[in-house]
Design an enzyme around this catalytic site. Structure first.
Site, PDB file in Angstrom:
ATOM      1  N   THR A  16       6.759  -6.637 -13.808  1.00 30.84           N
ATOM      2  CA  THR A  16       5.313  -6.696 -14.019  1.00 30.84           C
ATOM      3  C   THR A  16       4.959  -6.993 -15.462  1.00 30.84           C
ATOM      4  OG1 THR A  16       4.905  -5.178 -12.184  1.00 30.84           O
ATOM      5  CG2 THR A  16       3.167  -5.364 -13.823  1.00 30.84           C
ATOM      6  N   SER A  57      11.456  -7.032  -9.752  1.00 31.35           N
ATOM      7  CA  SER A  57      12.663  -6.215  -9.592  1.00 31.35           C
ATOM      8  C   SER A  57      13.018  -5.857  -8.154  1.00 31.35           C
ATOM      9  CB  SER A  57      12.596  -4.965 -10.468  1.00 31.35           C
ATOM     10  OG  SER A  57      11.629  -4.046 -10.010  1.00 31.35           O
ATOM     11  N   THR A  90       9.546  -2.201 -12.615  1.00 34.11           N
ATOM     12  CA  THR A  90       9.611  -0.759 -12.419  1.00 34.11           C
ATOM     13  C   THR A  90      10.216  -0.359 -11.078  1.00 34.11           C
ATOM     14  OG1 THR A  90       7.339  -0.740 -11.578  1.00 34.11           O
ATOM     15  CG2 THR A  90       7.640  -0.337 -13.933  1.00 34.11           C
ATOM     16  N   ASP A  91      10.194  -1.251 -10.085  1.00 28.30           N
ATOM     17  CA  ASP A  91      10.602  -0.844  -8.742  1.00 28.30           C
ATOM     18  C   ASP A  91      12.072  -0.438  -8.658  1.00 28.30           C
ATOM     19  OD1 ASP A  91       8.046  -1.323  -7.939  1.00 28.30           O
ATOM     20  OD2 ASP A  91       8.519  -2.940  -6.546  1.00 28.30           O
TER      21      ASP A  91
END
Length: 341
Positions: A16, A57, A90-91
């Site tokens: 992101t 990600s 972040t995932d």
């Protein structure tokens, strides 16, 4: 005489923090230099960028994680580098951070960060997170791999994404955070315990299949058995409670172990350890069937631990030994005497 500026290498992988509008949604496409240009650079720090890959990600693969791992080691082979910042989606950041930490043997830090809002957002969190990550990478030593997000410093081990959208996205539900960043200073309150680092996997090594299966009401071991049939060398059973399933799962785990599959046991509960309390399909029976309990590691990091063990050893007993060392204090003692009395 002025102190020499700290040299920090930023490895850009997408996420992101590098995402822009694509017409129907956001996706990573900005190069690392554009991401870095959004942030103020802390005083006495020089930075340079490596564009490694540029993906959301959820699309990240184990092969790409291993590429990043080797790149980190190549960068740290230069004694003139003082630290590394990895910008990441972040995932799956928690999985990448843990993999890097399991193989990290350097006193210099590797700091992962990202954003919950895309590049260029008026109220974006990426620039602040990147500033804090750069400052942390230039400041701390002997803390392993870290996650810096929303002014907080977390150890790689145990830290997971706990918020889908909020700025304060990461935490270790079972342990304390390392410290915080504020007013141009990094404050360290807790030093994480880390096992001996694993050797770097050989270049060109085949990535083993490692699957995850979740237990739930009415669950049967069909998907676990399907994973074995699909060639999984490792399986993570995401159980209920302190690590409980059913007798049918126990039988399936024993069968998988007999076929040489490395099975790890974690829980879908956010906090607390997996431990042997219950029978009739509980962790007592699953451990007896050969599953390795993963303590407070949750599903993604438990899978990373299994992957690292498979890449670090060849025979089953050796792999089990590596996995037990990697998960650390998984064998948590629980007082059940009163309940049994």
């Amino acid at each position: 005489m002025e102190a020499q500026a700290r040299r920090i290498v930023v490895i850009s992988t997408g996420g992101t923090i590098a995402s822009r509008w694509q017409g129907t949604g956001f996706a990573a496409d900005a190069p690392g230099r554009e991401v870095l240009a959004t942030a103020a650079i802390p005083h006495d720090i020089t930075s340079e960028v490596i564009d490694l890959f540029n993906v959301n990600s959820p699309r990240l693969t184990s092969a790409q994680q291993l590429t990043l791992l080797r790149t980190v080691h190549e960068v740290l082979a230069d004694p003139g580098v003082d630290g590394i910042v990895v910008t990441h989606g972040t995932d799956t950041l928690e999985e990448t951070a843990f993999l890097l930490d399991l193989h990290h043997h350097d006193s210099r830090p590797v700091v992962l960060t990202g954003a919950q809002k895309p590049l260029g957002a008026e109220d974006g969190d990426g620039p602040g997170n990147l500033y804090d990550a750069l400052l942390t990478a230039a400041t701390v030593r002997d803390l392993g791999v870290l996650v810096v997000f929303d002014g907080k410093v977390h150890a790689a081990r145990g830290t997971v994404k706990t918020q889908t959208l909020a700025a304060d996205a990461f935490a270790d539900p079972s342990g304390p955070r390392v410290g915080k960043v504020g007013f141009g200073k990094v404050s360290v309150a807790h030093r994480p315990e880390r096992p001996e680092p694993l050797p770097l996997p050989a270049a060109g090594v085949a990535v083993p299949r490692v699957d995850m299966v979740m237990h739930h009401v009415d669950a049967d071991p069909l998907l676990l058995e399907a994973a074995v049939g699909a060639g999984a060398q490792g399986i993570v059973l995401v159980a209920t409670g302190a690590g409980n399933a059913t007798p049918e799962f126990v039988t399936a785990v024993a069968g998988a172990v007999e076929r040489g599959v490395l099975v790890a046991l974690t829980t879908r509960v956010p906090a607390g350890p997996v431990t042997e309390i219950y029978t009739h399909g509980g962790a007592v029976d699953l451990a007896a069937a050969g599953a390795v309990l993963t303590g407070t590691l949750r599903a993604g990091q438990a899978r990373t631990a299994v992957l690292a063990a498979l890449l670090s050893a060849s025979g089953r007993e050796e792999r089990v030994g590596v996995l037990r060392r990697v998960v650390g204090g998984a064998g948590v003692a629980v007082e059940v005497a009163a309940a049994a009395a």
